[in-house]
Design a protein around this motif. Structure first.
Motif, PDB file in Angstrom:
ATOM      1  N   LEU A  68     -63.329  -5.246  90.962  1.00 30.23           N
ATOM      2  CA  LEU A  68     -63.995  -4.376  90.110  1.00 30.23           C
ATOM      3  C   LEU A  68     -63.422  -4.559  88.780  1.00 30.23           C
ATOM      4  N   GLU A  69     -62.286  -4.943  88.509  1.00 29.41           N
ATOM      5  CA  GLU A  69     -61.712  -5.352  87.391  1.00 29.41           C
ATOM      6  C   GLU A  69     -62.293  -6.871  86.831  1.00 29.41           C
ATOM      7  N   ALA A  70     -62.505  -7.555  87.742  1.00 27.32           N
ATOM      8  CA  ALA A  70     -62.946  -8.906  87.416  1.00 27.32           C
ATOM      9  C   ALA A  70     -64.307  -8.792  87.136  1.00 27.32           C
ATOM     10  N   ALA A  71     -65.134  -7.918  87.735  1.00 29.68           N
ATOM     11  CA  ALA A  71     -66.503  -7.717  87.292  1.00 29.68           C
ATOM     12  C   ALA A  71     -66.748  -6.853  86.113  1.00 29.68           C
ATOM     13  N   ARG A  72     -65.903  -6.256  85.722  1.00 26.69           N
ATOM     14  CA  ARG A  72     -65.821  -5.570  84.284  1.00 26.69           C
ATOM     15  C   ARG A  72     -65.683  -6.442  83.294  1.00 26.69           C
ATOM     16  N   ARG A  73     -64.548  -7.355  83.280  1.00 32.55           N
ATOM     17  CA  ARG A  73     -64.481  -8.324  82.537  1.00 32.55           C
ATOM     18  C   ARG A  73     -65.472  -9.304  82.294  1.00 32.55           C
ATOM     19  N   GLU A  74     -66.149  -9.665  83.414  1.00 31.36           N
ATOM     20  CA  GLU A  74     -67.486 -10.589  83.162  1.00 31.36           C
ATOM     21  C   GLU A  74     -68.810  -9.895  82.845  1.00 31.36           C
ATOM     22  N   LYS A  75     -68.493  -8.442  82.654  1.00 35.81           N
ATOM     23  CA  LYS A  75     -69.568  -7.574  82.251  1.00 35.81           C
ATOM     24  C   LYS A  75     -70.708  -7.666  83.068  1.00 35.81           C
ATOM     25  N   VAL A  76     -70.160  -7.662  84.507  1.00 39.58           N
ATOM     26  CA  VAL A  76     -71.388  -7.366  85.596  1.00 39.58           C
ATOM     27  C   VAL A  76     -71.624  -5.912  85.622  1.00 39.58           C
ATOM     28  N   ILE A  77     -70.565  -5.283  85.587  1.00 39.75           N
ATOM     29  CA  ILE A  77     -70.651  -3.898  85.584  1.00 39.75           C
ATOM     30  C   ILE A  77     -70.099  -3.177  84.107  1.00 39.75           C
ATOM     31  N   GLY A  78     -70.482  -2.033  83.788  1.00 41.33           N
ATOM     32  CA  GLY A  78     -69.831  -1.334  82.789  1.00 41.33           C
ATOM     33  C   GLY A  78     -68.481  -0.498  83.076  1.00 41.33           C
ATOM     34  N   GLY A  79     -68.416  -0.060  84.337  1.00 40.16           N
ATOM     35  CA  GLY A  79     -67.468   0.671  84.942  1.00 40.16           C
ATOM     36  C   GLY A  79     -67.884   0.862  86.560  1.00 40.16           C
ATOM     37  N   ALA A  80     -66.843   1.486  87.133  1.00 35.20           N
ATOM     38  CA  ALA A  80     -66.779   1.384  88.669  1.00 35.20           C
ATOM     39  C   ALA A  80     -67.910   2.145  89.132  1.00 35.20           C
ATOM     40  N   LEU A  81     -68.473   3.255  88.536  1.00 41.40           N
ATOM     41  CA  LEU A  81     -69.794   3.790  88.978  1.00 41.40           C
ATOM     42  C   LEU A  81     -71.064   3.079  88.854  1.00 41.40           C
ATOM     43  N   ASP A  82     -71.089   2.018  88.354  1.00 39.79           N
ATOM     44  CA  ASP A  82     -72.199   1.294  88.164  1.00 39.79           C
ATOM     45  C   ASP A  82     -72.184   0.006  89.584  1.00 39.79           C
ATOM     46  N   ALA A  83     -71.136   0.120  90.201  1.00 39.55           N
ATOM     47  CA  ALA A  83     -70.773  -0.865  91.363  1.00 39.55           C
ATOM     48  C   ALA A  83     -71.182  -0.159  92.584  1.00 39.55           C
ATOM     49  N   TRP A  84     -71.641  -1.094  93.761  1.00 44.51           N
ATOM     50  CA  TRP A  84     -71.810  -0.841  94.927  1.00 44.51           C
ATOM     51  C   TRP A  84     -71.166  -2.021  95.648  1.00 44.51           C
ATOM     52  N   PRO A  85     -69.787  -1.866  95.994  1.00 47.18           N
ATOM     53  CA  PRO A  85     -69.188  -3.222  96.449  1.00 47.18           C
ATOM     54  C   PRO A  85     -69.447  -3.235  97.967  1.00 47.18           C
ATOM     55  N   VAL A  86     -69.470  -4.534  98.291  1.00 44.01           N
ATOM     56  CA  VAL A  86     -69.604  -4.920  99.901  1.00 44.01           C
ATOM     57  C   VAL A  86     -68.444  -5.605 100.066  1.00 44.01           C
ATOM     58  N   VAL A  87     -67.685  -4.802 101.006  1.00 45.56           N
ATOM     59  CA  VAL A  87     -66.436  -5.412 101.447  1.00 45.56           C
ATOM     60  C   VAL A  87     -66.442  -5.824 102.846  1.00 45.56           C
ATOM     61  N   THR A  88     -66.123  -7.155 103.029  1.00 44.64           N
ATOM     62  CA  THR A  88     -65.961  -7.719 104.261  1.00 44.64           C
ATOM     63  C   THR A  88     -64.436  -8.032 104.586  1.00 44.64           C
ATOM     64  N   GLY A  89     -64.321  -7.845 106.254  1.00 49.51           N
ATOM     65  CA  GLY A  89     -62.779  -7.888 106.385  1.00 49.51           C
ATOM     66  C   GLY A  89     -62.913  -7.799 108.082  1.00 49.51           C
ATOM     67  N   PRO A  90     -61.536  -7.847 108.451  1.00 44.29           N
ATOM     68  CA  PRO A  90     -61.290  -7.561 109.946  1.00 44.29           C
ATOM     69  C   PRO A  90     -61.497  -6.043 110.252  1.00 44.29           C
ATOM     70  N   ALA A  91     -61.908  -5.968 111.480  1.00 46.73           N
ATOM     71  CA  ALA A  91     -61.811  -4.495 111.804  1.00 46.73           C
ATOM     72  C   ALA A  91     -60.789  -3.638 111.798  1.00 46.73           C
ATOM     73  N   ASP A  92     -59.643  -4.332 112.048  1.00 51.99           N
ATOM     74  CA  ASP A  92     -58.263  -3.630 112.068  1.00 51.99           C
ATOM     75  C   ASP A  92     -58.000  -3.153 110.572  1.00 51.99           C
ATOM     76  N   ALA A  93     -58.504  -4.043 109.509  1.00 57.38           N
ATOM     77  CA  ALA A  93     -58.284  -3.713 108.198  1.00 57.38           C
ATOM     78  C   ALA A  93     -58.866  -2.422 107.908  1.00 57.38           C
ATOM     79  N   PHE A  94     -60.311  -2.163 108.374  1.00 56.40           N
ATOM     80  CA  PHE A  94     -60.901  -0.942 107.912  1.00 56.40           C
ATOM     81  C   PHE A  94     -60.692   0.028 109.077  1.00 56.40           C
TER      82      PHE A  94
END
Length: 727
Positions: free
Chosen positions: A628-654
């Motif tokens: 999120l911080e990287a996206a904010r620096r790159e001006k992809v988003i203005g703040g966290a509430l502008d984002a809808w992250p898709v988080v991919t990972g192993p089942a045990d991590a979630f």
């Protein structure tokens, strides 16, 4: 043959009673075969003289005596030898034998390997003399720095000046010169010269001092008492029964008491607490008479310590023969004075001793605290007097601290301008800053203070203060009707309550052991990591936007109330002004925060499983926050509430997210957790939904309520509830 000794204090030769040698040093018998030639003076040594010196030092000794050549005749063992005093030929007063005594203090690093021993003028001399069974210690120099009248050849001669103009006091008198001349006259001086060496000086006047043994009063450490134990044994038992903070203090004071000599309690000073007693001139024993003691006590009670010195002896002695008794006018060692303070500051206010006032105390004290130098001083004097008179130490615990230095670790000095004035710190930053600095340092060591160090404390203080301020705002209007029971708490609230349970145990244990660092640092970390970075941030949306009767909001406010109650109690001893301000702001009629005790923490709050869950959540959250911080620096988003992250990972991590709203945890408008990768990765997508005018979340149900077309369904419901309550 002659044994060669050396000294830097010729004035002590009249007091010589022995010669010390080193049992491990090799000695030899040497004969002078030739003297140096072409000298401006005639040396005192002569060919044919036989001299005994340490082999290692023989060459240096002979060079100093201008001896050109010599022959080593034989090994020599000094044990059992006796000598004549070097002044014996000049006066029968020196006609005694001078024994050779083995002493561990003798070295062959310098000198001759033999040490002139005057037991009345040096600690090593005295110790070796007594160790070999000798008890009589000669008195040669009086209190005015002159030889006594009974000293042969030198009666009345000044060793050191003690009177006259300031520039004369401390100067050596004629004794050194005259004694040296007498040694030459007796034919017993081998060599003399000048050398620079360290010499003891008065710390106050900076004048040289001399050592002289004088009759004094002692408390015996190893004489059996009424129960057949000795004072040393009682004191060592008391040390073992005392808690020390830090623990190393126990070994320090124990080793001192184990090896300490008898306690010297008399001093010769112009003013002080007198050793108020009379001594029988015939027997040398103190007068033990209850009636005399009672008259002394009455006089001192009425007239102070001076009454002892000013009252005629006859008024104290009553029927006793005044001429038979000597009034002792020595004063007590001030450490003896300090050692009896417990009897007056504690016992006098102990209800067990009849106290009925409004400021009760108790004996023994819970804690004595002072600098680490007091293991030899105040701690020990109280220990010995308590053990001697009451069978135990007058304290249950002892805490020692180091000394305060400047930021570079230097001793503070007005002349260096590196002092820190507590009054200035309090004026500029407040007393709680100074108190927190004390709590944060490792007091067992020397501690440093200065503007830069205090600035670090100020930053820590701000974190604590801002946390409490946030809680005050978040809890405005909270009452018991809003409180939610534990079994209805969401997982995040149960985690925070678990952390309170953990911290409560840590804080109580730290206070019990006086580990103030271990109170402040864990609480600071809790405020920064668990509250500010996680809990407050996650629950900010609920506090601001949920309807007041929502379970989630009630749970948050209930937990925040518990946090407030404990933070203000935990920190009350360390930041009393800040916590008092916070407490009385919230509870104006709640009494003083400083009078509270730490609230009991329910055992059911302990929830290691919830702690494990949130440890797993935090690992994923760190990856999401970085994305999120990287996206904010790159001006992809203005703040966290502008984002809808898709988080991919192993089942045990979630697995930790079971039952949680991932978007709520990430503080985003939405989120998706996708199983299928070996490591957690994040794709930050835009939340492609309308923005709620109230919560700023971009969610699909914005506009779903026709009465509130700019709000999400949750916010519309909350506003409708509030509008109805105001109607």
């Amino acid at each position: 043959p002659s044994i060669v000794i050396w000294t830097t204090t010729p004035w002590t030769i009249p007091a010589n009673r022995a010669i010390s040698y080193g049992p491990e040093i090799a000695y030899g018998l040497y004969e002078v075969t030739a003297m140096e030639e072409g000298l401006d003076f005639e040396p005192w040594a002569k060919p044919g003289d036989r001299l005994i010196v340490a082999d290692k030092l023989a060459e240096d000794v002979f060079k100093a005596a201008k001896i050109a050549t010599w022959t080593r005749l034989d090994d020599l063992n000094p044990s059992g030898l006796e000598c004549a005093h070097p002044l014996a030929a000049l006066s029968p007063g020196y006609g005694f034998s001078v024994p050779l005594l083995a002493g561990d203090h003798v070295t062959d690093d310098a000198g001759t390997g033999f040490v002139h021993t005057a037991p009345g003028h040096g600690a090593d001399d005295y110790d070796v003399w007594k160790a070999h069974g000798h008890h009589e210690v000669p008195d040669t120099v009086d209190a005015d720095g002159a030889y006594y009248d009974h000293v042969p050849l030198f009666a009345g001669l000044k060793v050191i000046e003690t009177e006259g103009k300031k520039d004369k006091i401390g100067k050596f008198g004629a004794a050194n010169k005259v004694v040296t001349e007498k040694l030459i006259e007796a034919g017993n001086l081998l060599a003399r010269g000048r050398m620079e060496h360290s010499y003891p000086h008065s710390w106050r006047s900076k004048a040289p001092v001399i050592f002289r043994n004088t009759p004094q009063w002692f408390i015996r450490m190893d004489q059996p008492l009424s129960d057949d134990s000795t004072l040393r044994e009682r004191a060592l038992s008391a040390i073992d029964a005392t808690a020390f903070h830090p623990a190393a203090g126990k070994n320090r004071i124990r080793s001192m008491v184990e090896s300490r000599p008898d306690w010297l309690i008399s001093r010769q000073r112009a003013w002080g607490t007198p050793l108020a007693m009379f001594v029988d001139k015939q027997t040398g024993q103190p007068l033990v008479d209850a009636e005399v003691d009672a008259r002394i006590l009455t006089a001192v009670t009425a007239g102070g310590a001076d009454a002892w010195f000013e009252t005629p002896d006859a008024e104290f002695l009553g029927q006793h023969d005044v001429s038979r008794f000597e009034k002792i006018e020595d004063i007590l060692d001030v450490w003896f004075d300090s050692g009896c303070t417990h009897a007056f500051t504690l016992e006098a206010r102990d209800p067990a001793h009849g106290y009925t006032g409004d400021r009760p105390s108790h004996w023994p004290a819970d804690l004595y605290l002072e600098g680490s130098d007091q293991h030899r001083g105040w701690f020990q004097s109280n220990l010995l007097e308590g053990s001697g008179t009451r069978g135990r130490a007058p304290y249950d615990a002892v805490l020692t601290h180091g000394f305060t230095q400047d930021e570079q670790g230097k001793k503070m000095s007005k002349s260096l301008g590196n002092t820190t004035d507590p009054a200035v710190v309090i004026k500029e930053s407040g007393a709680d800053i100074l108190r927190l600095w004390v709590a944060l340092v490792d007091y067992a060591e020397d501690q440093r203070i200065g503007k830069q160090i205090l600035q670090t404390t100020v930053e820590a203080y701000r974190k604590l203060r801002n946390t409490v301020r946030y809680l005050l705002g978040a809890l405005d209007g909270f009452d018991e009707t809003e409180r939610l029971p534990y079994d209805q708490m969401p997982p995040l609230e149960k985690f925070v309550l678990h952390r309170l349970h953990e911290l409560d145990g840590e804080v109580r244990a730290a206070y019990a052991d006086y580990r103030f660092q271990d109170v402040v640092r864990p609480v600071l970390e809790f405020c920064s990591n668990d509250l500010s970075a996680l809990y407050f941030d996650v629950r900010k949306d609920s506090l601001y936007c949920d309807r007041p009767d929502a379970i989630r909001r009630r749970a948050a406010r209930t937990v925040m109330d518990e946090v407030f109650l404990r933070l203000t109690a935990w920190l009350a001893p360390l930041a009393p002004f800040t916590t008092e301000e916070a407490w009385t702001t919230r509870f104006p009629d709640g009494g003083s925060n400083c009078a509270r005790v730490i609230p009991e923490t329910p055992a059911e709050w302990s929830n290691p499983a919830e702690a494990d869950r949130w440890a797993g959540v935090q690992k994923v959250l760190e990856v999401v926050n970085e994305a999120l911080e990287a996206a904010r620096r790159e001006k992809v988003i203005g703040g966290a509430l502008d984002a809808w992250p898709v988080v991919t990972g192993p089942a045990d991590a979630f697995a930790a997210f079971a039952g949680l709203d991932a978007a709520e945890v990430f503080r985003t408008s939405g989120a998706e957790l996708v199983h299928g990768a070996d490591a957690v990765s994040v794709e930050v997508r835009l939340a492609d939904h309308p923005k709620c005018a109230r919560s700023w979340r971009r969610v699909p149900d914005v506009g779903s309520d026709p009465d509130y077309p700019e709000l999400s369904a949750r916010d519309a419901d909350a506003v409708r509830f509030l509008d109805a309550r105001r109607a």
